[in-house]
Design an enzyme around this catalytic site. Structure first.
Site, short mmCIF file in Angstrom:
data_model
loop_
_atom_site.label_atom_id
_atom_site.label_comp_id
_atom_site.label_asym_id
_atom_site.label_seq_id
_atom_site.Cartn_x
_atom_site.Cartn_y
_atom_site.Cartn_z
N GLU A 185 -32.65 79.78 21.62
CA GLU A 185 -34.03 80.05 22.05
C GLU A 185 -34.39 79.14 23.23
O GLU A 185 -34.96 79.59 24.23
CB GLU A 185 -34.95 79.76 20.87
CG GLU A 185 -36.17 80.59 20.78
CD GLU A 185 -36.92 80.29 19.50
OE1 GLU A 185 -36.30 79.86 18.49
OE2 GLU A 185 -38.14 80.48 19.48
N GLY A 215 -45.35 79.68 17.20
CA GLY A 215 -46.19 79.54 16.03
C GLY A 215 -45.52 78.67 14.97
O GLY A 215 -46.16 77.85 14.32
N ALA A 216 -44.22 78.86 14.80
CA ALA A 216 -43.53 78.15 13.73
C ALA A 216 -42.54 77.10 14.22
O ALA A 216 -42.19 76.19 13.47
CB ALA A 216 -42.82 79.16 12.82
N SER A 217 -42.05 77.22 15.45
CA SER A 217 -41.13 76.19 15.94
C SER A 217 -41.42 75.86 17.39
O SER A 217 -42.16 76.57 18.07
CB SER A 217 -39.67 76.65 15.78
OG SER A 217 -39.36 77.65 16.71
N THR A 218 -40.85 74.75 17.84
CA THR A 218 -41.05 74.35 19.24
C THR A 218 -39.71 73.92 19.81
O THR A 218 -38.88 73.36 19.11
CB THR A 218 -42.12 73.24 19.34
OG1 THR A 218 -42.43 73.01 20.71
CG2 THR A 218 -41.67 71.92 18.73
N GLN A 219 -39.50 74.21 21.11
CA GLN A 219 -38.24 73.90 21.75
C GLN A 219 -38.43 73.02 22.98
O GLN A 219 -39.41 73.18 23.71
CB GLN A 219 -37.51 75.16 22.22
CG GLN A 219 -36.93 76.01 21.11
CD GLN A 219 -37.99 76.80 20.36
OE1 GLN A 219 -38.13 76.70 19.16
NE2 GLN A 219 -38.76 77.58 21.08
N1 LIG Z 1 -46.78 85.34 28.01
C1 LIG Z 1 -45.96 85.42 26.97
N2 LIG Z 1 -46.21 84.70 25.89
C2 LIG Z 1 -45.39 84.79 24.85
C3 LIG Z 1 -44.26 85.64 24.88
N3 LIG Z 1 -43.62 85.51 23.72
C4 LIG Z 1 -44.32 84.63 22.99
N4 LIG Z 1 -45.41 84.21 23.64
C5 LIG Z 1 -46.38 83.22 23.19
O1 LIG Z 1 -45.75 82.47 22.16
C6 LIG Z 1 -46.72 82.02 21.21
C7 LIG Z 1 -46.38 82.51 19.83
O2 LIG Z 1 -45.11 82.14 19.47
P1 LIG Z 1 -44.18 83.06 18.59
O3 LIG Z 1 -43.07 83.56 19.48
O4 LIG Z 1 -44.93 84.10 17.88
O5 LIG Z 1 -43.65 82.04 17.52
P2 LIG Z 1 -42.18 81.43 17.27
O6 LIG Z 1 -41.44 82.44 16.45
O7 LIG Z 1 -42.41 80.15 16.54
O8 LIG Z 1 -41.57 81.23 18.62
C8 LIG Z 1 -48.03 82.60 21.67
O9 LIG Z 1 -48.64 81.61 22.46
C9 LIG Z 1 -47.63 83.76 22.55
O10 LIG Z 1 -48.64 83.99 23.48
C10 LIG Z 1 -44.02 86.40 26.08
O11 LIG Z 1 -43.07 87.15 26.21
N5 LIG Z 1 -44.90 86.24 27.07
CA LIG Z 2 -41.39 82.42 20.57
#
Ligand SMILES: Nc1nc2c(ncn2[C@@H]2O[C@H](COP(=O)(O)OP(=O)(O)O)[C@@H](O)[C@H]2O)c(=O)[nH]1
Ligand SMILES: [Ca+2]
Length: 441
Positions: A185, A215-219
């Protein structure tokens, strides 16, 4: 199921955004597709057009990548165009759409989850011309939301999605539906950003590190410049990755449970705990009188403010500090560098007018702290936007300063799109996919 307006507002759903990066792509594709096929399907009317403009020679190919994130599912349909056999292909544009909630919210209804994917995939049916369906690969990669589910529930969701893909007219590669490893990722987002900003072309590379807050992880991902970083980093934080004929030795790590929404639960003391019926989680980061419910990852949480006790930035920072302090590796090298930051870093900065929602902007780490103080110490004024705004900004401040160890004046380039293409790991993943399938004309 609702469309996430923050993701679609600027992306003009269903319409092609155009980004031509011919020189860069020429370089990329020459290495991505080293065996370049020179087609000689000549047509009688070719002579009517000047060289390289003959439309019949323009070959378009597509790649469909799904991002099954913890808070939403997104489709990215990338178009590549090769104008003539002599010129290398260009990245023509991207169609982007998203839906909420994410797949993990359908943990107990996998068919419904797959339905949300199907609705997005229908867009690709319209976007890709029928004669190219069979040659267009479709892949879904899930991130932290599914990583946090039980193996059984995650697999049920993935196999329902696989069925949707197999019923579609597109090319379904092996392993087309999977949970992505966290280190990919970070690497793939780094590839996307540095590709879009032109840093992967040529040899004089000045790559930029990337920060993604989901939302759930950070990189966090960057290309180390100092020997010290390589020596001092845990071995599993260093990865070699080959792309565009170069090998990149990157520092990357995905911290599961440190995404913005997981951090809210951790701050409330509700992460990874059995939630008793009616249990209330309170925090000094929330408006005093607040009492509400919140659903995340299929669980219902009751939360509220410190009715009697303190609220405001100081006590909130101490609460949030417990979540990050000593939990993250702090590479010395990053203290003086600047980073690209997107996802929730971008959203919260835009929500509080630290940056323009469309244009993004450059901030210092201390700008997040200043805004966190302003919001937390005037909670009534800001809580109509989101009761979590104070907690979110304070968490971002603590994560950057105490978690990663950035300086107050570290520069962050907040970016949602570069050349009209979303800064998401999905473009890097599509390059990787096309490379592995050897798709070329
Ligand atoms: N602009 C944009 N924001 C994204 C995109 N994918 C995820 N985000 C942002 O990523 C954040 C949510 O993370 P998410 O991908 O659902 O959680 P994760 O599974 O922990 O990575 C929100 O701030 C979204 O706006 C994308 O393709 N474009
Ligand atoms: Ca994401």
């Amino acid at each position: 199921m609702t469309v996430d307006p923050r993701l679609t507002a600027s992306s003009d759903p269903g319409r092609m955004t155009s980004s031509r990066l011919p020189i860069l792509l020429a370089l990329v594709f020459s290495s991505l597709f080293p065996v370049f096929s020179h087609s000689n399907r000549e047509m009688w009317f070719q002579d009517l057009f000047p060289p390289n403009t003959c439309p019949i020679n323009a070959k378009t190919f597509y790649g469909i990548m799904f991002d099954a994130g913890s808070t939403g599912t997104r489709i990215h349909i990338y178009t590549f165009v090769q104008k003539s056999p002599e010129i290398l292909p260009e990245l023509e544009g991207e169609i982007f759409e998203s839906v909420k909630p994410g797949l993990s919210a359908y943990a107990d209804q996998p068919e419904k989850g797959a339905e949300s994917v199907k609705r997005l995939l229908d867009m690709a049916i319209d976007a890709v011309p029928p004669h190219l369906w069979k040659k267009t690969p479709v892949v879904l990669k899930a991130t932290a939301g599914l990583r946090l589910l039980s193996e059984e529930k995650a697999q049920a969701l993935l196999s329902e999605v696989k069925e949707v893909f197999e019923e579609s007219p597109f090319l379904v590669p092996e392993d087309s539906v999977s949970i992505m490893d966290g280190s990919y990722e970070g690497i793939l987002a780094w590839i996307t950003v540095n590709f879009l900003t032109g840093q992967l072309a040529g040899h004089n590379q000045h790559t930029t590190g990337t920060l993604d807050l989901g939302g759930a992880s950070t990189q966090i991902t960057f290309l180390p410049r100092f020997e010290e970083t390589l020596k001092e980093s845990p071995r599993d934080f260093l990865t070699s990755f080959e792309m565009f004929n170069s090998t990149y030795k990157l520092y990357t790590h995905s911290y599961l449970g440190f995404g913005l929404k997981a951090a809210r639960l951790a701050t409330l003391g509700a992460l990874n705990t059995e939630v008793a019926d009616g249990q209330m989680f309170r925090s000094s980061c929330l408006p005093k009188q607040l009492e509400a419910e919140w659903h995340f990852g299929g669980v219902k949480y009751r939360y509220g403010g410190n009715k009697e006790g303190e609220t405001g930035f100081k006590p909130c920072y101490l609460e949030v500090l417990k979540v990050v302090k000593g939990k993250l590796h702090q590479p010395d090298e990053i203290r003086g560098s600047s980073f690209y930051a997107f996802s929730y870093y971008y959203d919260r900065a835009a929500d509080t007018n630290l940056i323009d929602y469309e244009q993004g902007g450059v901030l210092e780490v201390r700008d997040f702290e200043r805004k966190a103080k302003e919001v937390c110490d005037n909670m009534e004024r800001f809580s109509s936007a989101s009761p979590f705004l104070c907690m979110d900004l304070t968490y971002i401040t603590a994560l950057l300063k105490e978690g990663f160890g950035f300086r107050d004046n570290t520069l962050l380039q907040l970016t949602k799109k570069v050349n009209n293409i979303e800064t998401s790991w999905t473009l890097g993943a599509t390059f990787h996919l096309l490379q592995s399938l050897g798709i070329t004309y």
